[in-house]
Motif scaffolding. Structure first.
Motif, PDB file in Angstrom:
ATOM      1  N   SER A 298      19.372  34.292  64.832  1.00  0.00           N
ATOM      2  CA  SER A 298      18.842  32.929  64.922  1.00  0.00           C
ATOM      3  C   SER A 298      17.713  32.759  63.918  1.00  0.00           C
ATOM      4  O   SER A 298      17.001  33.713  63.592  1.00  0.00           O
ATOM      5  N   TYR A 299      17.561  31.527  63.471  1.00  0.00           N
ATOM      6  CA  TYR A 299      16.499  31.165  62.544  1.00  0.00           C
ATOM      7  C   TYR A 299      15.712  30.006  63.131  1.00  0.00           C
ATOM      8  O   TYR A 299      16.295  29.029  63.607  1.00  0.00           O
ATOM      9  N   LEU A 300      14.411  30.128  63.083  1.00  0.00           N
ATOM     10  CA  LEU A 300      13.506  29.079  63.520  1.00  0.00           C
ATOM     11  C   LEU A 300      12.698  28.663  62.302  1.00  0.00           C
ATOM     12  O   LEU A 300      12.000  29.482  61.704  1.00  0.00           O
ATOM     13  N   ILE A 301      12.805  27.395  61.920  1.00  0.00           N
ATOM     14  CA  ILE A 301      12.155  26.880  60.721  1.00  0.00           C
ATOM     15  C   ILE A 301      11.108  25.861  61.164  1.00  0.00           C
ATOM     16  O   ILE A 301      11.434  24.881  61.828  1.00  0.00           O
ATOM     17  N   LEU A 302       9.851  26.118  60.783  1.00  0.00           N
ATOM     18  CA  LEU A 302       8.729  25.281  61.232  1.00  0.00           C
ATOM     19  C   LEU A 302       8.113  24.543  60.047  1.00  0.00           C
ATOM     20  O   LEU A 302       7.582  25.163  59.120  1.00  0.00           O
ATOM     21  N   HIS A 303       8.154  23.217  60.110  1.00  0.00           N
ATOM     22  CA  HIS A 303       7.607  22.380  59.036  1.00  0.00           C
ATOM     23  C   HIS A 303       6.091  22.247  59.170  1.00  0.00           C
ATOM     24  O   HIS A 303       5.493  22.626  60.168  1.00  0.00           O
ATOM     25  N   GLY A 304       5.508  21.643  58.152  1.00  0.00           N
ATOM     26  CA  GLY A 304       4.076  21.431  58.132  1.00  0.00           C
ATOM     27  C   GLY A 304       3.699  19.980  58.358  1.00  0.00           C
ATOM     28  O   GLY A 304       4.494  19.174  58.856  1.00  0.00           O
ATOM     29  N   LEU A 305       2.485  19.661  57.985  1.00  0.00           N
ATOM     30  CA  LEU A 305       1.949  18.312  58.110  1.00  0.00           C
ATOM     31  C   LEU A 305       2.852  17.331  57.370  1.00  0.00           C
ATOM     32  O   LEU A 305       3.224  17.568  56.226  1.00  0.00           O
ATOM     33  N   GLY A 306       3.240  16.273  58.026  1.00  0.00           N
ATOM     34  CA  GLY A 306       4.104  15.272  57.412  1.00  0.00           C
ATOM     35  C   GLY A 306       5.582  15.597  57.450  1.00  0.00           C
ATOM     36  O   GLY A 306       6.405  14.840  56.949  1.00  0.00           O
ATOM     37  N   GLY A 307       5.952  16.717  58.049  1.00  0.00           N
ATOM     38  CA  GLY A 307       7.355  17.120  58.079  1.00  0.00           C
ATOM     39  C   GLY A 307       7.787  17.671  56.731  1.00  0.00           C
ATOM     40  O   GLY A 307       6.981  17.825  55.823  1.00  0.00           O
TER      41      GLY A 307
ATOM     42  N   VAL B 197      11.705  33.804  61.740  1.00  0.00           N
ATOM     43  CA  VAL B 197      10.912  32.574  61.736  1.00  0.00           C
ATOM     44  C   VAL B 197      10.466  32.319  60.307  1.00  0.00           C
ATOM     45  O   VAL B 197       9.908  33.210  59.659  1.00  0.00           O
ATOM     46  N   ILE B 198      10.723  31.098  59.825  1.00  0.00           N
ATOM     47  CA  ILE B 198      10.331  30.714  58.472  1.00  0.00           C
ATOM     48  C   ILE B 198       9.428  29.491  58.593  1.00  0.00           C
ATOM     49  O   ILE B 198       9.849  28.458  59.093  1.00  0.00           O
ATOM     50  N   THR B 199       8.178  29.627  58.136  1.00  0.00           N
ATOM     51  CA  THR B 199       7.210  28.555  58.293  1.00  0.00           C
ATOM     52  C   THR B 199       6.724  28.066  56.935  1.00  0.00           C
ATOM     53  O   THR B 199       6.749  28.798  55.954  1.00  0.00           O
ATOM     54  N   HIS B 200       6.268  26.832  56.915  1.00  0.00           N
ATOM     55  CA  HIS B 200       5.655  26.280  55.704  1.00  0.00           C
ATOM     56  C   HIS B 200       4.391  25.518  56.069  1.00  0.00           C
ATOM     57  O   HIS B 200       4.373  24.775  57.059  1.00  0.00           O
ATOM     58  N   SER B 201       3.342  25.745  55.310  1.00  0.00           N
ATOM     59  CA  SER B 201       2.108  24.983  55.381  1.00  0.00           C
ATOM     60  C   SER B 201       1.518  24.990  56.798  1.00  0.00           C
ATOM     61  O   SER B 201       1.251  26.061  57.334  1.00  0.00           O
ATOM     62  N   LEU B 202       1.348  23.843  57.407  1.00  0.00           N
ATOM     63  CA  LEU B 202       0.751  23.798  58.746  1.00  0.00           C
ATOM     64  C   LEU B 202       1.629  24.512  59.775  1.00  0.00           C
ATOM     65  O   LEU B 202       1.134  25.000  60.788  1.00  0.00           O
ATOM     66  N   GLY B 203       2.923  24.626  59.504  1.00  0.00           N
ATOM     67  CA  GLY B 203       3.798  25.397  60.383  1.00  0.00           C
ATOM     68  C   GLY B 203       3.369  26.856  60.464  1.00  0.00           C
ATOM     69  O   GLY B 203       3.557  27.520  61.481  1.00  0.00           O
ATOM     70  N   CYS B 204       2.754  27.360  59.388  1.00  0.00           N
ATOM     71  CA  CYS B 204       2.218  28.732  59.399  1.00  0.00           C
ATOM     72  C   CYS B 204       1.073  28.838  60.403  1.00  0.00           C
ATOM     73  O   CYS B 204       1.005  29.800  61.181  1.00  0.00           O
ATOM     74  N   LEU B 205       0.176  27.864  60.380  1.00  0.00           N
ATOM     75  CA  LEU B 205      -0.949  27.885  61.322  1.00  0.00           C
ATOM     76  C   LEU B 205      -0.442  27.744  62.745  1.00  0.00           C
ATOM     77  O   LEU B 205      -0.950  28.398  63.661  1.00  0.00           O
ATOM     78  N   LEU B 206       0.570  26.902  62.945  1.00  0.00           N
ATOM     79  CA  LEU B 206       1.173  26.773  64.270  1.00  0.00           C
ATOM     80  C   LEU B 206       1.686  28.131  64.739  1.00  0.00           C
ATOM     81  O   LEU B 206       1.436  28.536  65.880  1.00  0.00           O
TER      82      LEU B 206
ATOM     83  N   GLU C 104      12.004  39.329  64.808  1.00  0.00           N
ATOM     84  CA  GLU C 104      12.126  40.510  63.958  1.00  0.00           C
ATOM     85  C   GLU C 104      11.343  40.294  62.668  1.00  0.00           C
ATOM     86  O   GLU C 104      10.696  41.203  62.172  1.00  0.00           O
ATOM     87  N   GLN C 105      11.458  39.094  62.127  1.00  0.00           N
ATOM     88  CA  GLN C 105      10.813  38.809  60.852  1.00  0.00           C
ATOM     89  C   GLN C 105      10.181  37.427  60.891  1.00  0.00           C
ATOM     90  O   GLN C 105      10.758  36.483  61.432  1.00  0.00           O
ATOM     91  N   VAL C 106       8.990  37.320  60.290  1.00  0.00           N
ATOM     92  CA  VAL C 106       8.309  36.038  60.120  1.00  0.00           C
ATOM     93  C   VAL C 106       7.957  35.915  58.643  1.00  0.00           C
ATOM     94  O   VAL C 106       7.446  36.861  58.037  1.00  0.00           O
ATOM     95  N   ILE C 107       8.257  34.752  58.075  1.00  0.00           N
ATOM     96  CA  ILE C 107       7.908  34.477  56.684  1.00  0.00           C
ATOM     97  C   ILE C 107       6.968  33.271  56.679  1.00  0.00           C
ATOM     98  O   ILE C 107       7.359  32.172  57.068  1.00  0.00           O
ATOM     99  N   LEU C 108       5.731  33.514  56.265  1.00  0.00           N
ATOM    100  CA  LEU C 108       4.701  32.477  56.203  1.00  0.00           C
ATOM    101  C   LEU C 108       4.606  32.000  54.755  1.00  0.00           C
ATOM    102  O   LEU C 108       4.178  32.759  53.885  1.00  0.00           O
ATOM    103  N   VAL C 109       5.007  30.763  54.500  1.00  0.00           N
ATOM    104  CA  VAL C 109       5.033  30.235  53.134  1.00  0.00           C
ATOM    105  C   VAL C 109       3.965  29.154  52.970  1.00  0.00           C
ATOM    106  O   VAL C 109       3.992  28.140  53.662  1.00  0.00           O
ATOM    107  N   ALA C 110       3.028  29.407  52.076  1.00  0.00           N
ATOM    108  CA  ALA C 110       2.011  28.431  51.669  1.00  0.00           C
ATOM    109  C   ALA C 110       1.163  27.887  52.818  1.00  0.00           C
ATOM    110  O   ALA C 110       1.009  26.682  52.961  1.00  0.00           O
ATOM    111  N   PRO C 111       0.568  28.772  53.625  1.00  0.00           N
ATOM    112  CA  PRO C 111      -0.335  28.238  54.649  1.00  0.00           C
ATOM    113  C   PRO C 111      -1.569  27.623  54.001  1.00  0.00           C
ATOM    114  O   PRO C 111      -2.020  28.101  52.957  1.00  0.00           O
ATOM    115  N   PRO C 112      -2.101  26.566  54.595  1.00  0.00           N
ATOM    116  CA  PRO C 112      -3.325  25.988  54.043  1.00  0.00           C
ATOM    117  C   PRO C 112      -4.510  26.925  54.286  1.00  0.00           C
ATOM    118  O   PRO C 112      -4.448  27.815  55.132  1.00  0.00           O
TER     119      PRO C 112
END
Length: 191
Positions: free
Chosen positions: A5-14, A70-79, A93-101
């Motif tokens: 499974s993949y969980l993708i978390l967006h940031g501020l503004g979607g 889990v793949i996150t971007h921006s504010l999704g990383c902080l979440l 198993e794996q978390v990828i934090l992309v471009a956290p503020p």
């Protein structure tokens, strides 16, 4: 359906239709993976507690017999960092934090996400492996501030001059991220 499974978390503004996260969600779904790509409420002026509740509901719906990335971007990383801080056991198993503020410069629209919980044991408890991906010229997080995340996540990748790693910086299709998700091996540091 695959046991991944993949969980993708967006940031501020979607993320929007032209963002690499939307492209990635579609690519993974076409390959018959279980993909959760929630749109959090009030994404232009979010409340951390509301997003945490929504995230918890999404995580509970992911099949428990699946390995989770889990793949996150921006504010999704902080979440994710806030979520990991309150979890008693491994979730992914794996978390990828992309471009956290920056954890030091408070974004007014997202002030409830500060302070950022920057504890390595939160990440190591919640995921087997965490990767931090940052750009050398991210307008929302200087390289100096990025060191706070690099100390949390190993390995860490810095992409030269990639902006905020979003659609505004020409990150619509991102084949490296898809390859990263599909590989059964450890994180690839070759972008």
């Amino acid at each position: 359906m695959n046991g991944q499974s993949y969980l993708i978390l967006h940031g501020l503004g979607g993320s929007g239709p032209d963002h690499w996260q939307t492209w990635l969600a579609n690519e993974l779904a076409q390959r018959n993976f279980h993909v959760s790509y929630p749109t959090f409420s009030q994404f232009d002026s979010p409340d951390k507690d509301v997003w945490l509740e929504e995230l918890h509901s999404v995580v509970k719906a992911i099949p428990t017999d699946h390995q989770l990335t889990v793949i996150t971007h921006s504010l999704g990383c902080l979440l994710w960092l806030h979520y990991a801080a309150i979890q008693p056991k491994r979730i992914a198993e794996q978390v990828i934090l992309v471009a956290p503020p920056s954890p030091k410069v408070i974004i007014p629209e997202a002030k409830t996400f500060y302070p950022v919980p920057l504890k390595k044991n939160n990440l190591s408890r919640s995921a087997a492996e965490t990767l931090f991906v940052h750009s050398s010229n991210d307008p929302y997080c200087s390289m100096e501030d990025a060191k706070n995340y690099q100390n949390l996540a190993h390995p860490s990748i810095v992409i030269p001059n990639a902006g905020h790693i979003n659609s505004n910086s020409r990150h619509g299709k991102w084949p490296w991220m898809l390859d990263q998700c599909l590989t059964n091996e450890k994180i690839s540091l070759n972008i």
